[in-house]
Design an enzyme around this catalytic site. Structure first.
Site, mmCIF file in Angstrom:
data_model
loop_
_atom_site.group_PDB
_atom_site.id
_atom_site.type_symbol
_atom_site.label_atom_id
_atom_site.label_comp_id
_atom_site.label_asym_id
_atom_site.label_seq_id
_atom_site.Cartn_x
_atom_site.Cartn_y
_atom_site.Cartn_z
ATOM 1 C CE LYS A 4 0.745 -2.797 -8.066
ATOM 2 N NZ LYS A 4 0.392 -3.803 -7.027
ATOM 3 C CG LEU B 125 4.233 8.323 -5.608
ATOM 4 C CD1 LEU B 125 2.952 7.889 -4.913
ATOM 5 C CD2 LEU B 125 4.875 9.487 -4.876
ATOM 6 C CG ASP C 244 5.931 -9.251 -1.411
ATOM 7 O OD1 ASP C 244 7.043 -9.563 -0.919
ATOM 8 O OD2 ASP C 244 5.805 -8.464 -2.353
#
Length: 506
Positions: A38, A15, A131
């Site tokens: 992840k 992805l 972030d």
């Protein structure tokens, strides 16, 4: 402790990737559930990166919110660390912006509301993301509605409101100036990032867009002012919030408390079960008041109910339920508009009857004898319609037949700004009676911006009380117009298919 392996999951397509991680779509073999995984190679992780991973896992285990990507589990083996996340099937806000170039203000507002709800929850837990950027705002889609979820907490940390840090974290284009300039920073850095994201949604690019990191750093150091483009046009409330977010000095930047209470965000009316109950109760109250011929109260209740029903309708993921809600909104909108026209017609008739009373039958106070029409609230000789300055005479001279409160007229005689605010306010009421709702809302906003500061000045208590009543009334009327317009706009978008995205944002 033995290793927890990834073998019960099948990794599918890739992805995306980040500094030290690759994200895959994955399927749990036993349940066929789709997740995002992840993957971080241990051999490539520095001590700082490992600290970030540990911090991310620690935070995500505790953060459970509808607009925050949920961590389902974390695993590891000899080579990698895996964080298993909720899968968001509609990409991220960055790709959404690229696809559509710019987003209409209504879509921007609904995305912003969802981000604000996540931030409010994070602040309740003293968490700063550090972030925030469109690529880290993931989207899911169901039945044509989009839901935004904050992801990638790799740089996040716990920071109380007055706590500061000095470590440089985040993406330069969205990073607050106080971080880029290597000074200390606090949670307010996230609010700058929110401003940059809103700016990019509205105008298709970030305010400090640059061809290189060096150019970006130079623009930050030069203190280049951020210009708000004229096109596409945005509302005054949206512009004010954008400017307050994009303050380079964190001390001048909007606070979290004021951000969450900002009238443009209107978090009080976001879609939820509790607000649905409030909406139903208000509509029921409106119907009862209408049956009792309490028409002004019924109109207010319909408008208040619509303020809740419109976002609930837009957020409903089920197409059938959404259509039923739209029909109900249209019914309530029609009733509110009919009541408004009836109330205004009655008011105009009463004013006309008052004007038809012979001037000799109106008694003047002794202190008004011999004064010109400028000081006599029953005189119409100097009153002119409109808010322009070309009609001749002072604004205070035009209040004669418009202001029924003697205290206000007396206050305006010696203060041209107050007189101007009152004149614009009465023009707004006229525009509303003529169904020029956008113009009326602009006029009410202008009038209130002139009159509200007066309430903090040292003026006679009786005059202040009368002026406050007028200000409160016009604030309520402005809110009612907002609710009517939001319902009208929703209906117009549906009937004309003006929403070229073919979907709503939940």
């Amino acid at each position: 402790m033995s290793e927890a392996k990834i073998t019960e999951y099948k990794l599918l397509e890739r992805l995306g990737s980040g500094t030290y991680a690759i994200v895959y779509r994955a399927m749990k073999k036993t349940t066929k559930e789709i997740l995002a995984v992840k993957v971080m190679a241990k051999s490539k992780l520095s001590c700082t990166a490992m600290d970030n991973i540990i911090s991310e896992i620690s935070l995500l285990k505790k953060l459970k919110h509808r607009h925050i990507v949920e961590m389902r589990d974390f695993l590891w083996d000899e080579e990698n660390i895996y964080i298993l996340m909720e899968y968001c099937d509609a990409g991220n806000l960055s790709s959404y912006i690229r696809q559509h170039r710019t987003l209409d203000e209504g879509t921007c507002k609904r995305f912003l509301q969802q981000l604000a709800l996540a931030l409010r929850y994070m602040r309740q837990h003293d968490v700063s993301h550090l972030d925030l950027k469109p690529a880290n705002l993931l989207l899911t889609r169901a039945s044509g509605t989009y839901v935004l979820k904050v992801g990638d907490f790799g740089f996040a940390q716990r920071l109380k409101l007055n706590q500061e840090n000095t470590a440089v974290k985040g993406s330069p284009l969205y990073m607050a100036p106080e971080i880029l300039l290597n000074s200390s920073y606090g949670p307010a850095a996230d609010l700058w990032s929110v401003g940059v994201i809103l700016y990019e949604c509205l105008f298709g690019r970030a305010p400090y867009s640059s061809t290189s990191l060096h150019e970006l750093a130079e623009r930050i150091h030069r203190n280049d002012p951020i210009a708000i483009p004229c096109r596409p046009p945005i509302s005054t409330d949206c512009r004010q919030l954008l400017v307050s977010l994009l303050q380079r000095d964190p001390g001048r930047r909007i606070s979290f408390e004021k951000f969450f209470d900002d009238p443009y965000l209107d978090l009080a009316h976001v879609a939820c079960e509790e607000n649905l109950e409030k909406a139903i109760a208000l509509i029921n109250r409106a119907i009862e008041m209408e049956q009792r011929q309490e028409l002004a109260g019924a109109y207010r209740a319909y408008c208040q109910g619509l303020q809740y029903f419109v976002p609930i309708t837009r957020a409903e993921p089920d197409a059938g339920k959404r259509q039923l809600l739209r029909q109900r909104v249209l019914t309530y909108l029609n009733r509110a508009e009919a009541l408004k026209q009836h109330i205004y017609a009655t008011t105009q008739t009463e004013r006309q009857q008052q004007q038809d009373v012979p001037a000799t039958s109106v008694k003047k106070r002794p202190d008004e004898q011999g004064r010109s029409g400028a000081g006599n609230i029953n005189s119409s000789s100097s009153s002119k319609e409109g808010t322009g300055g070309g009609g001749g005479g002072r604004a205070s001279d035009k209040l004669a037949e418009k202001a029924p409160e003697p205290g206000i007229a007396e206050l305006a005689r010696d203060n041209e700004a107050i007189a101007r605010g009152l004149e614009i306010g009465w023009q707004a009421a006229k525009e509303a009676s003529e169904n020029k709702l956008d113009a009326a809302l602009d006029s009410y906003t202008s009038a209130l911006s002139l009159l509200i500061p007066v309430l903090h000045q040292d003026i006679p208590a009786g005059q202040k009380r009368v002026l406050r009543q007028r200000v409160v009334q016009w604030m309520e009327e402005a809110e009612q117009i907002k609710s009517i317009r939001s319902a009208q706009i929703m209906q117009e978008m549906e009937s004309t298919e003006a929403n070229h995205y073919g979907c709503t944002v939940q």
